[in-house]
Design a protein around this motif. Structure first.
Motif: not given
Length: 230
Positions: A1-27
């Protein structure tokens, strides 16, 4: 069977000053019967942060053996999970501490191996330079496999991203702020030994890259019925 791409997604958590993120979540809205690759990239000027847990729809993912690299400030890890049922599920990446930048990617693949031995020839590489090419060489392997490359580059200007010849970009993300950078996941369908390359036009940057072979799903065992002689 040939591999195929189904779906992709991304998330970003960022901060330049406290509090700084410890996790990221996305669908990620994925089909049934898929292998999901999860990439975690983070940067923290105060020291190393690694991944504590990755979950997809509340189920725990596992790190691909050897698919992790850091330089003391930047960290990249690749995890995976098999999902039997289709769903629009939340991906959560949790780190061991706060960071200034955390990027997560999830990529679901059809007809890819759904077991821990479906990954081969894991390799890592790192470097620094002006407008660098993040590269990683993956040894020859299984017929029908994809070589997947994940990379991160953190520098002093917002980058543009270009993948190497014959490679197909799956998903990428760039960010600005303190420590602008780029992140990318791409693939090439080949069983040959291959050097995967992603170029970041970003001034001076520090980069990390992980590459590995993703095997296709094995063909179903064929059953041969032996009929009694009459």
């Amino acid at each position: 069977m040939a591999i195929g791409l189904d779906a992709s997604a991304s998330g970003l958590a960022s901060a330049d000053v406290a509090p700084f993120p410890t996790s990221v979540s996305f669908s990620l809205n994925h089909a049934a019967d898929v292998s999901i690759i999860v990439v975690s990239n983070n940067f923290w000027g105060g020291g190393l942060r690694t991944v504590s847990t990755v979950t997809v729809g509340g189920a725990s993912a596992s790190q691909i053996s050897g698919a992790a690299i850091n330089d003391g400030f930047r960290n990249e890890e690749v995890w995976w999970i098999y999902r039997a049922s289709a769903g629009d599920e939340t991906v959560v990446i949790t780190l061991t501490g706060g960071v200034s930048r955390l990027v997560g990617f999830a990529v679901s693949l059809l007809d890819a191996s759904g077991s821990a031995d479906g990954f081969e020839n894991v390799a890592t590489n790192s470097g620094t330079g002006a407008n660098p090419t993040a590269s990683v060489t993956v040894a020859a392997g299984s017929t029908g496999r994809w070589i997947i490359q994940a990379s991160i580059a953190i520098g002093n200007i917002i980058p543009s991203i270009t993948v190497g010849a014959g490679q197909t970009d799956i998903i990428n993300k760039i960010h600005d702020g303190s420590g602008p950078g780029g992140h990318d996941v791409n693939y090439k369908a080949t069983s040959n030994a291959t050097t995967m390359q992603t170029t970041y036009s970003s001034g001076t940057s520090w980069w990390l890259s992980v590459g590995f072979g993703m095997k296709p799903r094995a063909a179903a065992d064929q059953c041969i019925a032996i009929l009694p002689q009459i």
